[in-house]
Structures are given as C-alpha cells and as structure tokens.
Design a protein around this motif. Structure first.
Motif: not given
Length: 266
Positions: A1-29
């Motif tokens: 897996m080259d760097s471009r493949d890793w970038g595509r592979f990790l993209l949904p995980y990056e999105q998941a992290v950002e969305e989950l952070k927002v959801k739990f910060k919103t819950l706190r609010t």
C-alpha cells in the motif's frame, strides 16, 4: 500500500473521528444548556499512525486486506470524566444511541491490566457517509477519569522510551502509582455529591454575574447612563458581600429596567 492508498484508506476513519468528537462535544453542550451535570469533561480524538497499524497487524497476524475488521482502534476518541460513576453513565448513553452500534466493551476499570492500566473501552461500528455511499467503520471510544489519564500518559511515555521493556523497579513504581490514582478516584467518588454541588454553585454564580454585567452594558446602550451607574454601584456592593440572593434580586430589577428601556425606545 503506497502513500496514496494509505490516504484513501484512512479518510473514512478521519471523518469518523471528527464526527464522533462533534457528537460528544454537542452532548456535553446539551447537558450544560439544560443546567444539568455533564459526565463529559472533554473529548479528544486521533487516527492511529501507519507505523502503529502495521506493528499491531504484525503482532495480531492480521493480513493487509483484513485491516478494516482486524484492527479495531484505527479511529479512536477519548472522553475524560471527573468520576468513575460518570463513565458508567456515559457507557449506558452510548449503548442507547441509534447512530452507532456497540460491538463489544472492555472494562479495564473493574479488571485492570497487570501494569495498573485502567480505562473503559467500547468498540463501535459507526457509519460514515462517503462519495461512494455509506461505509461502516470500527472505532474505539476510551473513557477515563483525569487520574487514570494522567497515569496512562506517563506510562505511554515510559514505554516509548524503553521500547515496551520497562525496568522492573519502574514497573513496580508505576503499579504503585496506578493504585494511588485509583484510590484518589475512590475518594473523589465518595464526596462526588459535594463536589458537584460546589461546582454547580460556582457556575450559577458565574452565569448570574455575567447576566448582571451584560444587563448594565445594555442599559448604557439604551443611553440610561444614570440608571446603569446606579446598578453598577449596587452590584459592586453585593459583589463584596457575595450575597447570591440579593444578586438574583438585582438581576430581576435589571431585567425589568431593560424592558422599560426597550419599550420607551420602540
């Protein structure tokens, strides 16, 4: 897996992290907006480094084409709580959510690791909306008290320095420190109600003071200079005595004065 493949592979995980952070910060609010005690102190998130993914895959004998199901913590968020009771409450809230599915849970608080590590882990399946459609990804939610997190951060640094081969004396001292952190959590839990009450009192006072000072500024905005100055003098006197009851009365008088000012200005 080259760097471009890793970038595509990790993209949904990056999105998941950002969305989950927002959801739990919103819950706190949401808890805060209802003037309720929140079990969430703060939230952080991260994507596992490529080198760490490869090391874990090698250790667990996970082939490259099975990383999505074989490595469960590529995406991870960490939620800090004040008390152990908050972790149990929050885990129940997570189980009840409809926007994620709990795969399994690991209770390292009741059953701490030999090293002394304590934390509560929940592996979830979380759906990410991508350009190619809905993609479920695995993610790990870690919940810790501040004392647990302090210990785990130190242990991680030491393990990195000694490449997972800690000297025996440091291991023992870390175990002792872990026990001390646990006892601290137990002591804090025993006076939890008093702590929460004190924190709530502080927040109520902060909100009340802000409301009064903002109201005085609004009176200046409506050119009620003398009236604003009189309220400021009253506030200064009450601030010295810290009389919450009279501060509340002053706030009510101030709101009535603002209503009169708005009516005469309309």
């Amino acid at each position: 897996m080259d760097s471009r493949d890793w970038g595509r592979f990790l993209l949904p995980y990056e999105q998941a992290v950002e969305e989950l952070k927002v959801k739990f910060k919103t819950l706190r609010t949401e808890f805060k907006s209802r003037d309720e005690y929140t079990p969430i102190e703060f939230v952080t998130g991260r994507i596992k480094r490529i080198s760490s993914i490869l090391e874990k895959a090698k250790r667990l004998n996970v082939p490259m084409d099975k990383l999505e199901t074989g490595i469960e913590d590529i995406a991870g968020i960490r939620i800090m709580c004040q008390f152990v009771q908050d972790i149990h409450r929050l885990s129940a809230l997570i189980r009840a959510r409809k926007d994620m599915v709990v795969v399994y849970e690991k209770d390292y608080i009741t059953n701490n690791k030999e090293s002394g590590y304590r934390s509560y882990h929940i592996i979830i399946e979380y759906p990410v909306q991508t350009s190619l459609g809905l993609k479920p990804v695995l993610a790990e939610i870690q919940m810790r008290t501040l004392a647990m997190n302090f210990w785990a951060t130190i242990e991680h640094s030491l393990n990195y320095k000694f490449k997972e081969h800690l000297p025996s004396d440091i291991k023992v001292r870390l175990q002792n420190a872990a026990e001390a952190a646990y006892q601290l959590d137990q002591e804090m839990a025993s006076i939890r109600d008093e702590i929460i009450s004190a924190q709530q009192h502080f927040e109520d006072k902060t909100h009340l003071v802000s409301r009064v000072l903002n109201g005085i500024q609004d009176l200046y905005y409506y050119h009620r200079i003398r009236e604003a100055a009189q309220f400021q003098l009253k506030f200064n006197e009450l601030w010295e005595t810290e009389d919450m009851w009279q501060l509340k009365e002053l706030s009510q008088e101030l709101q009535e004065a603002l209503q009169r000012a708005k009516r005469s200005n309309s």
